[in-house]
Write an enzyme that holds these catalytic residues in place. Structure first.
Site: not given
Ligand code: FAS
Ligand code: PHB
Length: 418
Positions: A75, A203, A295, A299, A387
């Site tokens: 991604h 998100y 979460p 990570k 990220y």
């Protein structure tokens, strides 16, 4: 009692323990894994879904990346939905080409277990009364399996036994310092064999609470809803879950959402937790045994694997070259990366979740911060580089803040020129 000898005793057969075992095996270092659950139980757990490049590289190094290469979904971006608007963060463009890979922790665990079985490596599953002994001097592990007692003499113990394991619990409290923040909500997660709502993760920050639209493949999706920590899975029918998810989505996602029966449903609590140091004589804590992250930043699994990157390097260096450098630096190297990931996970959790205790001013401050991040290249870059995962090897200047005074083996005195 049967007495066995090995070089490294690994407590825990989760991703940290299994990956360490595979890397030690590839280096010809003898080890035994001791796990309290059954192999079937370990292989069935549904957890993380996003792999950083560091994790992908380590799985390749361990020789277990065939399925990952075949089925993993690279991604380049991730979306944030706020105020009914979706904002794409171009991870690759902002980080000089870096990506994340969508591949379930369940599959990582199965790939590692399959490789271990093929190599016919020693593991104790359904081990009871696991205890660690004399980890400051001459370490050994005792356990009971099928009513039979065993003692495993070793040179080092790797505590890969997760947050509720025996290793950290065996360390006297005055030998370590722990830091914790417990969040007043949990994540209700659903796994369903339905196509993902969008090609990349979404998100969601909504007035009704956080949501996450994730996936395991192009036919299997993973969704999460922020729910009060007092909620139970029994309170949430599939219909209620899908209805609430729709309430938190934008119109386009709502129209594209494919619902279906859940094949797994669970509520995970959220906490930030760190143990310092991560080494105690000949005992090393790695992964969830040493630290927990909410979460939100994806990570948890990736910190576990990066700990194992440092630990496997250190143990291989010790057994092959007789050097203590890696094992002496292990704790500081891990913690330099752990704290940065803890901060990112805390920050993103704070930014995207609704806290009942926040005032209207707090809420407006968070909204302004999120709008700044989404409208600024600098803001998006800081989100993107965290990220995809910060660099594995840290510059020594990062280690200054981790001068540890816990014991002589751990106190690291870095000169200003370092
Ligand atoms: P693990 O907890 O995976 O493994 C520890 C192992 O040690 C277990 O098999 C346990 O049975 C064993 N053990 C415990 N006590 C023992 C004893 N006394 N003797 C022998 N063995 C013992 N991370 C993400 O990045 N994204 C997510 O979405 C996400 N979701 C999660 C959901 C849940 C419910 C949980 C609990 C965690 C989630 N995580 C997530 C974090 C998770 O992925 C961990 O970071 C990851 O499993 C860490 O791996 P390990 O350190 O190997 O610990
Ligand atoms: C998941 O797919 O399980 C997942 C993805 C991203 C996260 C957390 C969980 O931040």
């Amino acid at each position: 009692m049967d007495i066995l000898d090995t070089q490294v005793a690994i407590i825990g057969s989760g991703p940290a323990g299994l990956l360490l075992g595979q890397l030690l095996y590839k280096a010809g270092i003898e080890h035994i894994i001791i796990e309290r659950q059954s192999a079937e139980y370990v292989a069935s757990r549904i957890r993380a879904g996003i792999l950083e490049q560091i994790t992908v590289d380590l799985l390749h190094k361990a020789g277990v990346a065939d399925n990952l290469d075949k089925y993993g979904l690279p991604h380049d971006g991730v979306e944030i939905l706020t105020n009914n608007q979706r904002h794409r963060i171009d991870l690759s463009q902002l980080t000089g080409g870096k990506q994340v890979v969508v591949y379930g922790q369940t599959e990582v665990t199965k790939d590692l277990m399959e490789a271990r079985q093929q190599a016919n490596l020693r593991s104790f599953y359904q081990a009871e009364d696991v205890q660690i002994h004399d980890y400051e001097s001459s370490p050994y592990v005792t356990l009971v399996q099928n009513g039979h007692s065993y003692r495993i003499n070793c040179q080092f113990i790797a505590g890969c036994d997760g947050f509720h394991g025996v290793c950290r619990a065996s360390i006297p409290e005055d030998k370590m310092q722990t830091f914790e923040k417990v969040y007043p909500f949990g994540w209700l997660g659903v796994l369903a064999d339905v196509p993902p709502v969008a090609p990349e993760l979404i998100y969601v920050q909504s007035e009704r609470g956080f949501a996450l639209c994730s996936m395991r493949s192009n036919t299997r999706s993973r969704y999460y809803l922020q729910v009060p920590i007092t909620d139970t899975v029994e309170q949430w029918s599939d219909e209620a879950f899908w209805e609430e998810l729709k309430n938190r989505l934008d119109d386009d996602s709502k129209a594209n959402l494919v619902t279906g029966p859940s094949i797994e449903k669970s509520i995970a609590p959220l906490r930030s937790f760190i143990t310092e140091p991560m080494r105690f004589g000949k005992l090393f804590l790695a992964g969830d045994a040493a630290h927990i992250v909410p979460p939100t930043g994806a990570k948890g699994l990736n910190l576990a694997t990066s700990d194992i990157g440092f630990l496997s390097d250190a143990l291989i260096e010790y057994f092959q070259n007789g050097s203590n450098e890696g094992i002496d630096q292990y704790s500081a190297r891990c913690l330099a990366r752990v704290w940065k990931a803890e901060r990112f996970s805390w920050w993103l959790t704070h930014l995207l979740h609704r806290f009942d205790t926040e005032t209207e001013f707090d809420h407006r401050m968070k909204q302004a911060e999120l709008n700044y991040v989404l409208e600024s290249v600098a803001g998006q870059t800081t989100l993107a580089e965290n990220y995809v995962g910060l660099p594995f090897k840290v510059d020594r200047s990062d280690l200054k803040s981790h001068v540890l005074a816990s014991d002589k083996t751990e106190s690291i005195h870095l000169t200003s020129s370092s």
